[in-house]
Motif scaffolding. Structure first.
Motif, mmCIF file in Angstrom:
data_model
loop_
_atom_site.group_PDB
_atom_site.id
_atom_site.type_symbol
_atom_site.label_atom_id
_atom_site.label_comp_id
_atom_site.label_asym_id
_atom_site.label_seq_id
_atom_site.Cartn_x
_atom_site.Cartn_y
_atom_site.Cartn_z
ATOM 1 N N PRO A 78 30.374 25.278 60.185
ATOM 2 C CA PRO A 78 31.189 26.455 59.886
ATOM 3 C C PRO A 78 30.735 27.697 60.665
ATOM 4 O O PRO A 78 31.563 28.488 61.121
ATOM 5 C CB PRO A 78 31.012 26.676 58.381
ATOM 6 N N SER A 99 33.156 29.465 63.421
ATOM 7 C CA SER A 99 33.506 30.886 63.315
ATOM 8 C C SER A 99 33.043 31.644 64.560
ATOM 9 O O SER A 99 33.723 32.554 65.029
ATOM 10 C CB SER A 99 32.929 31.505 62.039
ATOM 11 N N HIS A 148 31.253 29.122 54.521
ATOM 12 C CA HIS A 148 32.127 27.969 54.750
ATOM 13 C C HIS A 148 33.606 28.305 54.561
ATOM 14 O O HIS A 148 34.341 27.583 53.905
ATOM 15 C CB HIS A 148 31.718 26.796 53.849
ATOM 16 N N PHE A 149 34.018 29.429 55.158
ATOM 17 C CA PHE A 149 35.423 29.839 55.164
ATOM 18 C C PHE A 149 35.977 30.038 53.747
ATOM 19 O O PHE A 149 37.106 29.652 53.449
ATOM 20 C CB PHE A 149 36.284 28.858 55.971
ATOM 21 N N VAL A 201 37.163 35.111 54.642
ATOM 22 C CA VAL A 201 38.254 34.902 55.610
ATOM 23 C C VAL A 201 39.213 36.085 55.567
ATOM 24 O O VAL A 201 39.678 36.571 56.610
ATOM 25 C CB VAL A 201 38.993 33.572 55.353
ATOM 26 N N LEU A 250 42.145 28.057 54.781
ATOM 27 C CA LEU A 250 42.361 27.179 55.929
ATOM 28 C C LEU A 250 43.671 27.532 56.638
ATOM 29 O O LEU A 250 43.719 27.611 57.871
ATOM 30 C CB LEU A 250 42.375 25.711 55.491
ATOM 31 N N GLY A 279 43.119 30.703 58.457
ATOM 32 C CA GLY A 279 42.332 30.439 59.655
ATOM 33 C C GLY A 279 43.147 29.830 60.776
ATOM 34 O O GLY A 279 42.989 30.200 61.944
ATOM 35 N N VAL A 280 44.025 28.908 60.430
ATOM 36 C CA VAL A 280 44.908 28.299 61.438
ATOM 37 C C VAL A 280 45.828 29.369 62.038
ATOM 38 O O VAL A 280 46.070 29.393 63.246
ATOM 39 C CB VAL A 280 45.723 27.131 60.825
#
Length: 195
Positions: free
Chosen positions: A41, A45, A99-100, A105, A166, A169-170
């Motif tokens: 992670p 990042s 870990h996001f 985030v 997630l 993040g994408v």
């Protein structure tokens, strides 16, 4: 005022930002490949943030290629951009170490949003200084890509806070990919570079 000192200072700050980010990646205690797995992670990042900082450096270079002189407003607008970019190592580290997780985030996306707003302010300050007939004004045009980026950053924040880090993040990665091809609008206006 000449732009050389502004460009040199900006390049130095951006180099320091990247250096700080890589120094945050701690070397694992172990010699096996499995010892690297807990770092994924943090490394992921870092890769995303390195990409963003490189994109800002690239576009900043293109932007100032079209600027002949700077004034106080441009200096302060540039300092504003560098401030938000300088927070990327912190938000990157927090996101990777956790870990996001949703809140880190969201804060990372907020920093990217504020960096993008600062870049937009810098563009507007340059246009105000150089005039409506400036190369920057002609190159920026309606700035669809810039506005789409702002909208995506704005959307990523509530997505992360809603428990979808997630997806957020994408979305952030997609924005970075959108800017992978350097913005050639200024080069076209100046009649240099490729098509």
């Amino acid at each position: 005022m000449h732009k050389n000192r502004l460009e040199a200072f900006s390049d130095g700050v951006i180099a320091i930002i990247i250096t700080i980010m890589v120094l945050e990646i701690k070397v694992p205690h172990g010699e096996h490949l499995a010892d690297l797995l807990p770092l994924w992670p943090v490394f992921l990042s870092y890769v995303l943030s390195f990409l963003y900082v490189a994109l800002y450096w690239n576009n900043h270079h293109h932007l100032f290629h079209a600027v002949k002189q700077v004034n106080g407003g441009i200096l302060w607008a540039n300092a504003n951009l560098l401030f938000w970019l300088s927070l990327i190592p912190f938000t990157t580290g927090w996101m990777g170490e956790n870990h996001f997780a949703p809140l880190p985030v969201a804060v990372y996306a907020l920093d990217l949003l504020l960096s993008a707003i600062a870049y937009t302010i810098l563009q507007k300050q340059i246009i105000r200084s150089q005039g409506q007939a400036s190369v920057v004004k002609a190159a920026v045009g309606s700035d669809v890509k810039g506005k789409l980026s702002l909208a995506c950053y704005l959307l990523a924040i509530p997505l992360a806070l809603a428990g979808l880090p997630l997806v957020a993040g994408v979305l952030l990665f997609a924005v970075a990919c959108m800017w992978l091809v350097p913005d050639r609008r200024i080069e076209r206006q100046l009649g240099v570079g490729g098509p």
